[in-house]
Design a protein around this motif. Structure first.
Motif, PDB file in Angstrom:
ATOM      1  N   PHE A  93      -3.803   6.262   9.211  1.00  0.00           N
ATOM      2  CA  PHE A  93      -2.831   5.175   8.104  1.00  0.00           C
ATOM      3  C   PHE A  93      -3.470   4.035   8.208  1.00  0.00           C
ATOM      4  CE2 PHE A  93       1.022   2.354   9.386  1.00  0.00           C
ATOM      5  CZ  PHE A  93       1.484   2.325   7.977  1.00  0.00           C
ATOM      6  N   ALA A  94      -4.021   3.739  10.137  1.00  0.00           N
ATOM      7  CA  ALA A  94      -4.434   2.033  10.058  1.00  0.00           C
ATOM      8  C   ALA A  94      -5.328   1.592   9.686  1.00  0.00           C
ATOM      9  CB  ALA A  94      -4.873   2.310  12.398  1.00  0.00           C
ATOM     10  N   ASN A  95      -6.675   3.056   9.289  1.00  0.00           N
ATOM     11  CA  ASN A  95      -7.685   3.056   8.128  1.00  0.00           C
ATOM     12  C   ASN A  95      -7.469   2.438   7.254  1.00  0.00           C
ATOM     13  OD1 ASN A  95      -9.315   5.434  10.080  1.00  0.00           O
ATOM     14  ND2 ASN A  95      -8.932   3.357  10.604  1.00  0.00           N
ATOM     15  N   GLU A  96      -6.149   2.645   6.255  1.00  0.00           N
ATOM     16  CA  GLU A  96      -5.662   2.583   5.152  1.00  0.00           C
ATOM     17  C   GLU A  96      -4.821   1.486   4.926  1.00  0.00           C
ATOM     18  OE1 GLU A  96      -5.231   3.387   1.379  1.00  0.00           O
ATOM     19  OE2 GLU A  96      -5.709   4.808   2.783  1.00  0.00           O
TER      20      GLU A  96
ATOM     21  N   ARG B  46       1.489  -1.648  -0.329  1.00  0.00           N
ATOM     22  CA  ARG B  46       0.122  -0.101   0.145  1.00  0.00           C
ATOM     23  C   ARG B  46       0.622   1.295  -0.373  1.00  0.00           C
ATOM     24  NH1 ARG B  46      -5.215  -1.034   1.870  1.00  0.00           N
ATOM     25  NH2 ARG B  46      -5.807  -3.091   2.600  1.00  0.00           N
ATOM     26  N   PHE B  47       2.417   0.919  -0.319  1.00  0.00           N
ATOM     27  CA  PHE B  47       3.238   2.689   0.081  1.00  0.00           C
ATOM     28  C   PHE B  47       2.971   3.430  -0.495  1.00  0.00           C
ATOM     29  CE2 PHE B  47       7.048   4.498   0.009  1.00  0.00           C
ATOM     30  CZ  PHE B  47       7.271   4.964   1.347  1.00  0.00           C
ATOM     31  N   PRO B  48       2.789   3.020  -2.671  1.00  0.00           N
ATOM     32  CA  PRO B  48       2.929   3.650  -2.918  1.00  0.00           C
ATOM     33  C   PRO B  48       1.302   4.593  -2.635  1.00  0.00           C
ATOM     34  CG  PRO B  48       3.629   1.773  -3.760  1.00  0.00           C
ATOM     35  CD  PRO B  48       3.077   1.566  -2.768  1.00  0.00           C
ATOM     36  N   LYS B  49       0.392   4.228  -2.796  1.00  0.00           N
ATOM     37  CA  LYS B  49      -0.861   4.878  -2.361  1.00  0.00           C
ATOM     38  C   LYS B  49      -1.415   5.732  -0.764  1.00  0.00           C
ATOM     39  CE  LYS B  49      -3.284   1.955  -5.417  1.00  0.00           C
ATOM     40  NZ  LYS B  49      -4.839   0.283  -5.273  1.00  0.00           N
ATOM     41  N   LEU B  50       0.202   5.745  -0.219  1.00  0.00           N
ATOM     42  CA  LEU B  50      -0.434   6.751   0.760  1.00  0.00           C
ATOM     43  C   LEU B  50       0.218   7.946   0.882  1.00  0.00           C
ATOM     44  CD1 LEU B  50       1.673   4.496   3.298  1.00  0.00           C
ATOM     45  CD2 LEU B  50      -0.674   4.656   3.487  1.00  0.00           C
ATOM     46  N   SER B  51      -0.141   8.556   2.140  1.00  0.00           N
ATOM     47  CA  SER B  51       0.221  10.546   1.939  1.00  0.00           C
ATOM     48  C   SER B  51       1.149  10.160   2.491  1.00  0.00           C
ATOM     49  CB  SER B  51      -1.066  11.229   2.884  1.00  0.00           C
ATOM     50  OG  SER B  51      -0.569  10.691   4.080  1.00  0.00           O
TER      51      SER B  51
ATOM     52  N   GLU C 241       8.059   4.121   7.074  1.00  0.00           N
ATOM     53  CA  GLU C 241       8.947   3.586   7.484  1.00  0.00           C
ATOM     54  C   GLU C 241       9.643   3.166   8.350  1.00  0.00           C
ATOM     55  OE1 GLU C 241      10.363   7.303   5.293  1.00  0.00           O
ATOM     56  OE2 GLU C 241       9.771   6.416   3.291  1.00  0.00           O
ATOM     57  N   PHE C 242       8.827   4.014   9.123  1.00  0.00           N
ATOM     58  CA  PHE C 242       8.845   3.743  10.743  1.00  0.00           C
ATOM     59  C   PHE C 242       9.217   2.153  11.091  1.00  0.00           C
ATOM     60  CE2 PHE C 242       8.573   4.390  15.534  1.00  0.00           C
ATOM     61  CZ  PHE C 242       9.345   4.933  16.014  1.00  0.00           C
ATOM     62  N   ILE C 243       7.798   1.958  11.120  1.00  0.00           N
ATOM     63  CA  ILE C 243       6.903   0.825  11.694  1.00  0.00           C
ATOM     64  C   ILE C 243       8.077  -0.501  10.476  1.00  0.00           C
ATOM     65  CG2 ILE C 243       4.952  -0.804  11.153  1.00  0.00           C
ATOM     66  CD1 ILE C 243       3.043   1.422  11.484  1.00  0.00           C
ATOM     67  N   LEU C 244       8.444  -0.500   9.729  1.00  0.00           N
ATOM     68  CA  LEU C 244       9.340  -1.152   8.792  1.00  0.00           C
ATOM     69  C   LEU C 244       9.916  -1.041   9.424  1.00  0.00           C
ATOM     70  CD1 LEU C 244       8.136  -0.660   5.143  1.00  0.00           C
ATOM     71  CD2 LEU C 244       7.101  -2.112   6.128  1.00  0.00           C
ATOM     72  N   LYS C 245      11.496  -0.311   9.909  1.00  0.00           N
ATOM     73  CA  LYS C 245      12.397  -0.566  10.655  1.00  0.00           C
ATOM     74  C   LYS C 245      12.333  -0.784  11.905  1.00  0.00           C
ATOM     75  CE  LYS C 245      14.203   2.588   7.404  1.00  0.00           C
ATOM     76  NZ  LYS C 245      14.777   4.201   6.883  1.00  0.00           N
ATOM     77  N   HIS C 246      11.359  -0.306  12.480  1.00  0.00           N
ATOM     78  CA  HIS C 246      11.292  -0.442  14.623  1.00  0.00           C
ATOM     79  C   HIS C 246       9.744  -0.940  14.883  1.00  0.00           C
ATOM     80  CE1 HIS C 246      15.161   2.350  14.168  1.00  0.00           C
ATOM     81  NE2 HIS C 246      14.423   2.737  12.802  1.00  0.00           N
ATOM     82  N   TYR C 247       9.275  -1.955  14.037  1.00  0.00           N
ATOM     83  CA  TYR C 247       7.978  -1.914  14.442  1.00  0.00           C
ATOM     84  C   TYR C 247       8.174  -2.995  15.599  1.00  0.00           C
ATOM     85  CZ  TYR C 247       9.243  -7.507  13.792  1.00  0.00           C
ATOM     86  OH  TYR C 247      10.817  -8.717  13.748  1.00  0.00           O
ATOM     87  N   ASP C 248       9.238  -3.521  16.583  1.00  0.00           N
ATOM     88  CA  ASP C 248       9.378  -3.606  17.899  1.00  0.00           C
ATOM     89  C   ASP C 248       8.977  -2.803  18.937  1.00  0.00           C
ATOM     90  OD1 ASP C 248      11.503  -2.649  16.760  1.00  0.00           O
ATOM     91  OD2 ASP C 248      13.196  -3.980  18.147  1.00  0.00           O
ATOM     92  N   ARG C 249       9.253  -0.814  18.334  1.00  0.00           N
ATOM     93  CA  ARG C 249       9.349  -0.482  19.147  1.00  0.00           C
ATOM     94  C   ARG C 249       7.916   0.511  19.059  1.00  0.00           C
ATOM     95  NH1 ARG C 249      13.523   4.378  18.173  1.00  0.00           N
ATOM     96  NH2 ARG C 249      12.433   5.032  19.471  1.00  0.00           N
ATOM     97  N   ALA C 250       7.672   0.482  17.955  1.00  0.00           N
ATOM     98  CA  ALA C 250       6.584   0.694  17.288  1.00  0.00           C
ATOM     99  C   ALA C 250       5.360   0.378  18.190  1.00  0.00           C
ATOM    100  CB  ALA C 250       6.158   1.000  15.736  1.00  0.00           C
ATOM    101  N   ALA C 251       5.219  -1.110  18.272  1.00  0.00           N
ATOM    102  CA  ALA C 251       4.257  -1.445  18.611  1.00  0.00           C
ATOM    103  C   ALA C 251       3.326  -1.470  20.168  1.00  0.00           C
ATOM    104  CB  ALA C 251       4.601  -3.331  19.087  1.00  0.00           C
ATOM    105  N   PHE C 252       4.564  -0.646  21.094  1.00  0.00           N
ATOM    106  CA  PHE C 252       4.225  -0.504  21.715  1.00  0.00           C
ATOM    107  C   PHE C 252       4.694   0.823  22.480  1.00  0.00           C
ATOM    108  CE2 PHE C 252       5.961  -5.224  22.488  1.00  0.00           C
ATOM    109  CZ  PHE C 252       5.154  -5.489  23.001  1.00  0.00           C
TER     110      PHE C 252
END
Length: 285
Positions: free
Chosen positions: A59-62, A15-20, A28-39
């Motif tokens: 973003f979550a809705n998207e 979905r990345f190309p269609k994101l704002s 990009e942050f979640i792809l690199k740091h999903y372990d931190r983003a989770a909390f």
């Protein structure tokens, strides 16, 4: 939503190309740091990447989620069994600081108990109690951080019943302590992320013998629940590198009380005897 890391990450990448522009920063942050983003809360995540909280929600809705909490839970399910202690320490820095450690951790523990109260199944709880009374012998296994829970449970059940065995590392191997376990017995497994491989092996051994298996764990997707006849689910989302065991301890307290109420005359007699012993040998101040 997808249940594993590859599917979630592939969803974000697809979905990345269609994101704002702002949503791409989040991705990009979640792809690199999903372990931190989770909390992280939606506000904290937005602050980290320089976008608004509402952008995080969109973003979550998207991605197909009803809201950010649903996305956050998917991320947490992916990482909680994989995090090393060092990674947990990094997460702690995002969740609490030395200034708000007391309130932050207490609030997280309160949330774990609230969520457990909402989700726990009363019929499963009642069946769990009945299984304790119908067993010839009761074996309790909980290792690593869960050993505290197992020892507490075994200590109090031993005051009420006479057929409780706590399995732990000692002079004899755990499997030697289970040598005579059979289909007439019950084994209670206690385990939370990161799950102990030895606990899982012990449950597998008991299953081979036809033993009934009851577990206290954090999810029906946990490896303990996968081997169980009955599973009591207690939320243990961590606020730090220290495991949150408040909700599981509360569930264990409830089990002890429920068992004790069914044997209240015996319990009264036992504690009267104990009071005499404690007084005679000056056990308490």
């Amino acid at each position: 939503m997808e249940g594993n890391r590859d599917d979630l990450m592939r969803n974000i990448q697809g979905r990345f190309p269609k994101l704002s522009k702002g949503q791409k920063l989040i991705a990009e942050f979640i792809l690199k740091h999903y372990d931190r983003a989770a909390f992280m809360t939606a506000s904290k995540l937005g602050s980290n990447v320089g976008v608004s909280e509402s952008t995080v929600v969109r973003f979550a809705n998207e991605l197909g989620y009803e809201g950010y909490p649903e996305l956050q839970k998917s991320l947490q399910d992916l990482v909680k069994v994989k995090l090393t202690t060092v990674q947990r320490l990094e997460i702690t820095k995002d969740l609490v600081s030395s200034e708000n450690a007391l309130k932050g951790v207490l609030k997280a523990d309160m949330e774990n108990i609230r969520a457990t109260l909402e989700k726990i199944n009363q019929k499963t709880f009642d069946s769990f109690v009945e299984s304790i009374f119908s067993a010839r012998n009761i074996y309790i296994i909980g290792l690593r951080s869960s050993s505290t829970l197992a020892d507490f449970f075994a200590f109090y059940l031993n005051l009420i019943l006479e057929n409780v065995k706590s399995l732990n590392h000692g002079i004899s191997d755990i499997f030697e302590q289970m040598l005579k376990i059979s289909d007439e017995d019950l084994i209670i497994g206690i385990g939370f992320p990161r799950y102990s491989n030895k606990t899982i092996e012990v449950l597998d051994f008991a299953k081979e013998r036809g033993t009934k298996i009851c577990v206290i764990t954090d999810s029906l997707l946990s490896p303990l629940a996968a081997r169980a006849d009955l599973s009591l689910i207690a939320q243990s989302n961590m606020a730090s590198f220290v495991d949150s065991l408040v909700a599981p301890m509360s569930v264990i307290n409830a089990l002890i009380i429920a068992v004790g109420l069914k044997k209240k005359d015996h319990v009264a007699e036992t504690f009267n005897t104990l009071e005499d012993i404690w007084k005679r040998y000056d056990i308490y101040n």
